[in-house]
Design an enzyme around this catalytic site. Structure first.
Site, PDB file in Angstrom:
ATOM      1  N   PHE A  26      33.674  35.626  31.206  1.00 20.24           N
ATOM      2  CA  PHE A  26      33.971  36.492  32.328  1.00 20.24           C
ATOM      3  C   PHE A  26      33.380  36.498  33.016  1.00 20.24           C
ATOM      4  CE2 PHE A  26      37.430  39.659  30.481  1.00 20.24           C
ATOM      5  CZ  PHE A  26      37.136  38.344  29.084  1.00 20.24           C
ATOM      6  N   PHE A  67      31.791  21.043  30.078  1.00 19.54           N
ATOM      7  CA  PHE A  67      32.166  22.099  30.407  1.00 19.54           C
ATOM      8  C   PHE A  67      32.687  21.114  32.526  1.00 19.54           C
ATOM      9  CE2 PHE A  67      28.123  23.167  29.072  1.00 19.54           C
ATOM     10  CZ  PHE A  67      28.089  24.469  29.291  1.00 19.54           C
ATOM     11  N   GLY A  75      45.884  37.495  43.555  1.00 17.05           N
ATOM     12  CA  GLY A  75      45.334  37.468  42.682  1.00 17.05           C
ATOM     13  C   GLY A  75      44.461  38.377  41.588  1.00 17.05           C
ATOM     14  N   ASP A  76      43.489  38.983  42.764  1.00 16.97           N
ATOM     15  CA  ASP A  76      42.712  39.261  42.073  1.00 16.97           C
ATOM     16  C   ASP A  76      43.036  40.637  40.626  1.00 16.97           C
ATOM     17  OD1 ASP A  76      40.097  38.537  42.317  1.00 16.97           O
ATOM     18  OD2 ASP A  76      40.085  39.992  44.019  1.00 16.97           O
ATOM     19  N   TYR A 107      44.374  27.186  37.503  1.00 13.25           N
ATOM     20  CA  TYR A 107      43.651  26.726  36.785  1.00 13.25           C
ATOM     21  C   TYR A 107      43.256  27.656  35.500  1.00 13.25           C
ATOM     22  CZ  TYR A 107      38.284  28.474  36.028  1.00 13.25           C
ATOM     23  OH  TYR A 107      37.003  27.987  34.984  1.00 13.25           O
ATOM     24  N   TYR A 148      26.624  24.358  38.119  1.00 14.05           N
ATOM     25  CA  TYR A 148      25.670  25.551  37.865  1.00 14.05           C
ATOM     26  C   TYR A 148      25.693  26.257  36.230  1.00 14.05           C
ATOM     27  CZ  TYR A 148      25.477  31.111  37.760  1.00 14.05           C
ATOM     28  OH  TYR A 148      25.463  31.582  37.141  1.00 14.05           O
TER      29      TYR A 148
HETATM   30  N1  UFG Z   1      35.078  39.976  45.987  1.00  9.35           N
HETATM   31  C1  UFG Z   1      34.436  40.732  47.231  1.00  9.35           C
HETATM   32  N2  UFG Z   1      33.873  40.084  48.291  1.00  9.35           N
HETATM   33  C2  UFG Z   1      33.846  38.973  47.184  1.00  9.35           C
HETATM   34  C3  UFG Z   1      33.779  38.196  47.223  1.00  9.35           C
HETATM   35  C4  UFG Z   1      34.148  38.705  45.389  1.00  9.35           C
HETATM   36  O1  UFG Z   1      34.782  42.136  47.671  1.00  9.35           O
HETATM   37  O2  UFG Z   1      33.457  38.291  48.934  1.00  9.35           O
HETATM   38  C5  UFG Z   1      35.366  40.803  44.553  1.00  9.35           C
HETATM   39  C6  UFG Z   1      36.579  40.043  43.803  1.00  9.35           C
HETATM   40  O3  UFG Z   1      37.778  40.970  44.470  1.00  9.35           O
HETATM   41  C7  UFG Z   1      36.496  40.871  42.904  1.00  9.35           C
HETATM   42  C8  UFG Z   1      34.964  41.037  41.889  1.00  9.35           C
HETATM   43  O4  UFG Z   1      34.440  40.979  43.327  1.00  9.35           O
HETATM   44  O5  UFG Z   1      36.821  42.772  42.319  1.00  9.35           O
HETATM   45  C9  UFG Z   1      34.947  39.764  41.131  1.00  9.35           C
HETATM   46  O6  UFG Z   1      34.977  38.350  42.521  1.00  9.35           O
HETATM   47  P1  UFG Z   1      34.323  37.107  42.005  1.00  9.35           P
HETATM   48  O7  UFG Z   1      34.997  36.351  42.987  1.00  9.35           O
HETATM   49  O8  UFG Z   1      33.031  36.866  41.537  1.00  9.35           O
HETATM   50  O9  UFG Z   1      35.169  36.477  40.469  1.00  9.35           O
HETATM   51  P2  UFG Z   1      36.424  36.531  39.887  1.00  9.35           P
HETATM   52  O10 UFG Z   1      36.470  37.854  39.618  1.00  9.35           O
HETATM   53  O11 UFG Z   1      37.447  36.438  40.716  1.00  9.35           O
HETATM   54  O12 UFG Z   1      36.703  34.951  38.789  1.00  9.35           O
HETATM   55  C10 UFG Z   1      36.478  35.203  37.504  1.00  9.35           C
HETATM   56  C11 UFG Z   1      35.383  33.527  37.724  1.00  9.35           C
HETATM   57  C12 UFG Z   1      36.822  33.104  37.601  1.00  9.35           C
HETATM   58  C13 UFG Z   1      37.483  32.700  36.887  1.00  9.35           C
HETATM   59  C14 UFG Z   1      37.925  35.184  37.041  1.00  9.35           C
HETATM   60  C15 UFG Z   1      39.178  35.007  36.318  1.00  9.35           C
HETATM   61  O13 UFG Z   1      34.748  33.615  38.641  1.00  9.35           O
HETATM   62  O14 UFG Z   1      36.458  31.426  37.252  1.00  9.35           O
HETATM   63  O15 UFG Z   1      37.164  34.833  37.248  1.00  9.35           O
HETATM   64  O16 UFG Z   1      39.642  36.096  37.000  1.00  9.35           O
HETATM   65  F1  UFG Z   1      38.827  32.319  36.877  1.00  9.35           F
END
Ligand code: UFG
Length: 321
Positions: free
Chosen positions: A166, A71, A280-281, A139, A11
């Site tokens: 981010f 990448f 982990g969030d 990761y 992507y």
């Molecule tokens: N979320 C939901 N529902 C979903 C998907 C996500 O509520 O179906 C929330 C997540 O809990 C989070 C936010 O939306 O609070 C963003 O989630 P994403 O999965 O879109 O992205 P992340 O923040 O988890 O991940 C990003 C990058 C990763 C990186 C990570 C580092 O995509 O590659 O940040 O913290 F590793």
């Protein structure tokens, strides 16, 4: 200048290839298509189907190049917890081979795709490049290890910039059509909320976080802004220096705010329900992007609404084809 883009069928990588070609660069792509798609590689690029773990493929791909944007990686946080050895082998081992082949070929320019996941749970917001690094997943640990490996490589001549992303969203409409985010499984918020329906609403992972509306806050950046910063980085590389630079928008949006922005763009409600927190969030991740602005002379231009609408258009185009 010919640039090797590893992971150029993915992507973000394919978006970089399209933007490099549009600006007159020649491009070679190395990808094993384990998660990328060969049909995403823009037609002006030379495509080498091969693995970063195979030195012969890397040699073939790097021939005639003057710089590398790297990448290719395993990039799913959840999967990395289940398969840490695989993440170490591909992300760290693959980069070791790449650096060694760059050295043999006399190539000194490297832009590396790093991540905010290297910081882990932040001690303060916004996150600067000097913030402490305590990754909470294999990761993030492997990307941090690669950043450190590049710092060592720069001491003997490599010029490198690691860009710590981010939350990347949106899509590019290139001459060949939309370059859509096609992850399987898809875990990211924006693609998921666009697919939500009454029968299968978006799961909001927790509304009891210490934020204003109780949902997690992230810093979203449009993939085209992200790639503009990569090209600026490629043009700013300095011999024997390794810089680490955050890439985000510098602003945070809660999950609820992203849903509201998407509702506005689509002109309809997004069906959703509150579920448990996702393990982990972190509650809040927002980048300090002053270093990117100063060093790269770059600023993000595209809004959260544009990220939603470009993701929507690209998904519709992918569904039609
Ligand atoms: N979320 C939901 N529902 C979903 C998907 C996500 O509520 O179906 C929330 C997540 O809990 C989070 C936010 O939306 O609070 C963003 O989630 P994403 O999965 O879109 O992205 P992340 O923040 O988890 O991940 C990003 C990058 C990763 C990186 C990570 C580092 O995509 O590659 O940040 O913290 F590793």
């Amino acid at each position: 200048m010919r640039v090797l883009v590893t992971g150029g069928a993915g992507y973000i990588g394919s978006t970089a290839v399209a933007e490099l070609l549009a600006r007159g660069y020649e491009v070679s792509v190395l990808d094993d298509c384990s998660s990328g798609h060969e049909d995403a590689v823009p037609s002006g690029a030379t495509f080498i189907h091969g693995s970063l773990l195979d030195p012969a493929s890397v040699q073939r791909a790097i021939a005639g190049c003057q710089g590398v944007i790297h990448f290719a990686a395993k990039s799913l946080v959840g999967e990395s917890v289940l398969k840490p050895e695989l993440y170490h082998e591909v992300n760290v081992g693959g980069t070791r081979i790449l650096l060694s082949e760059m050295r043999k070929a006399g190539i000194t320019k490297l832009v590396f795709s790093s991540t905010a996941a290297t910081y882990g749970e932040p001690e303060a917001i916004p996150i600067t490049e000097d913030s402490s690094t305590n990754p909470t997943s294999p990761y993030g640990s492997t990307k941090l290890e690669v950043d450190r490996m590049i710092t060592e490589a720069a001491k003997s001549g490599i010029a490198a910039i690691s860009l710590r992303y981010f939350n990347v969203a949106g899509a590019l409409q290139s001459e060949g059509g939309w370059l859509a985010e096609r992850h399987d499984p898809e875990t990211h918020l924006i693609p998921n909320l666009l697919r939500a329906s009454v029968e299968s609403p978006l799961n909001i992972f927790g509304d009891d976080w210490p934020t204003q509306d109780g949902t997690c806050i992230r810093d979203y950046i449009h993939v085209v802004d992200l790639i503009d910063a990569h090209i600026a980085a490629l043009e700013k590389l300095e011999m024997s220096k390794h810089l680490i630079i955050n890439l985000g928008s510098g602003s945070g949006y809660s999950v609820m705010e992203v849903i509201r922005a998407a509702s506005k763009v689509l002109g309809r409600e997004i069906p959703s329900k509150i579920t448990a927190r996702r393990a982990g969030d972190p509650a809040i991740l927002i980048a300090d992007i002053s270093k990117a602005k100063t060093i790269l002379g770059w600023s993000p231009l595209r809004s959260i609404e544009q990220m939603v609408s470009d993701t929507w258009e690209s998904q519709n185009a992918a569904n039609r084809s």
